[in-house]
Scaffold this motif. Structure first.
Motif, PDB file in Angstrom:
ATOM      1  N   TYR A 295      36.616  55.420  43.266  1.00 20.87           N
ATOM      2  CA  TYR A 295      36.112  54.177  42.708  1.00 20.87           C
ATOM      3  C   TYR A 295      36.530  53.065  43.661  1.00 20.87           C
ATOM      4  N   SER A 296      35.631  52.173  43.993  1.00 20.34           N
ATOM      5  CA  SER A 296      35.954  51.082  44.905  1.00 20.34           C
ATOM      6  C   SER A 296      35.172  49.837  44.511  1.00 20.34           C
ATOM      7  N   SER A 297      35.900  48.824  44.050  1.00 21.74           N
ATOM      8  CA  SER A 297      35.218  47.588  43.666  1.00 21.74           C
ATOM      9  C   SER A 297      35.013  46.648  44.837  1.00 21.74           C
ATOM     10  N   THR A 298      35.875  46.755  45.868  1.00 17.89           N
ATOM     11  CA  THR A 298      35.784  45.828  46.996  1.00 17.89           C
ATOM     12  C   THR A 298      35.475  46.518  48.317  1.00 17.89           C
TER      13      THR A 298
ATOM     14  N   GLU B   7      30.674  51.135  39.163  1.00 17.39           N
ATOM     15  CA  GLU B   7      31.453  50.009  38.628  1.00 17.39           C
ATOM     16  C   GLU B   7      31.048  49.763  37.181  1.00 17.39           C
TER      17      GLU B   7
ATOM     18  N   PRO C  19      33.639  44.133  34.435  1.00 17.73           N
ATOM     19  CA  PRO C  19      33.162  42.839  34.942  1.00 17.73           C
ATOM     20  C   PRO C  19      34.106  42.332  36.031  1.00 17.73           C
ATOM     21  N   GLU C  20      33.598  41.480  36.901  1.00 18.43           N
ATOM     22  CA  GLU C  20      34.358  40.967  38.049  1.00 18.43           C
ATOM     23  C   GLU C  20      35.721  40.410  37.646  1.00 18.43           C
ATOM     24  N   GLU C  21      35.770  39.668  36.536  1.00 15.18           N
ATOM     25  CA  GLU C  21      37.030  39.030  36.134  1.00 15.18           C
ATOM     26  C   GLU C  21      38.076  40.032  35.648  1.00 15.18           C
TER      27      GLU C  21
ATOM     28  N   ILE D 296      38.760  42.905  37.249  1.00 13.73           N
ATOM     29  CA  ILE D 296      39.265  43.661  38.395  1.00 13.73           C
ATOM     30  C   ILE D 296      40.479  42.894  38.939  1.00 13.73           C
ATOM     31  N   THR D 297      41.839  43.420  38.775  1.00 14.57           N
ATOM     32  CA  THR D 297      43.085  42.908  39.310  1.00 14.57           C
ATOM     33  C   THR D 297      43.572  43.691  40.506  1.00 14.57           C
TER      34      THR D 297
ATOM     35  N   GLN E 158      42.049  41.504  46.311  1.00 16.35           N
ATOM     36  CA  GLN E 158      40.636  41.261  46.018  1.00 16.35           C
ATOM     37  C   GLN E 158      39.763  41.352  47.272  1.00 16.35           C
TER      38      GLN E 158
END
Length: 129
Positions: free
Chosen positions: A10-13, A41, A44-46, A48-49, A99
């Motif tokens: 999993y990779s958000s960035t 994904e 929501p963007e907010e 993701i820490t 981030q």
């Protein structure tokens, strides 16, 4: 017959994608057939820490419980190579990315390559036993 390895990540960035590519590279060095599989994904963007103590080790340990429950075999890198002392995570390769602001360093990439090689080597031993 060469081992078949699925690198599921999993990779958000994009940072973990880079690490997953390195894990795959290491497995291929051990003649493994590798598939990279990215998990979609859902957060929501907010939500993701990426904090300095954001739970990289505890996330791996929690995931391992599910793998054990399903009868899976986990091959952790442990402290079986000097690169693991440099990256400091015996449960798997991780990176704090701020981030997406902090690029993956050579130590983390080397640890990921080693992890892929170790998984492929151990898998080959099971296949050839």
């Amino acid at each position: 017959m060469s081992p078949k390895i699925a690198v599921i990540y999993y990779s958000s960035t994009g940072t973990v994608h880079e690490l997953a590519e390195s894990v795959a590279e290491g497995a291929r060095k051990e003649s493994a057939e590798v598939r990279l599989l990215r998990v979609a994904e859902l957060a929501p963007e907010e939500a993701i820490t990426a904090t300095a103590h954001g739970g990289q080790e505890s996330t791996l340990l929690a995931l391992y419980n599910s793998v054990h429950h399903l009868g899976g075999i986990i091959v952790t890198p442990g402290y079986t190579d000097p690169v693991k002392f440099a990256d400091g995570n015996p449960y798997g390769t991780s990176h704090v990315n701020g981030q997406g602001a902090i690029p993956v360093d050579d130590t983390a990439l080397a640890a990921a390559v080693y992890q892929g090689k170790r998984v492929a080597a151990v898998t080959a031993r099971f296949k050839n036993a």
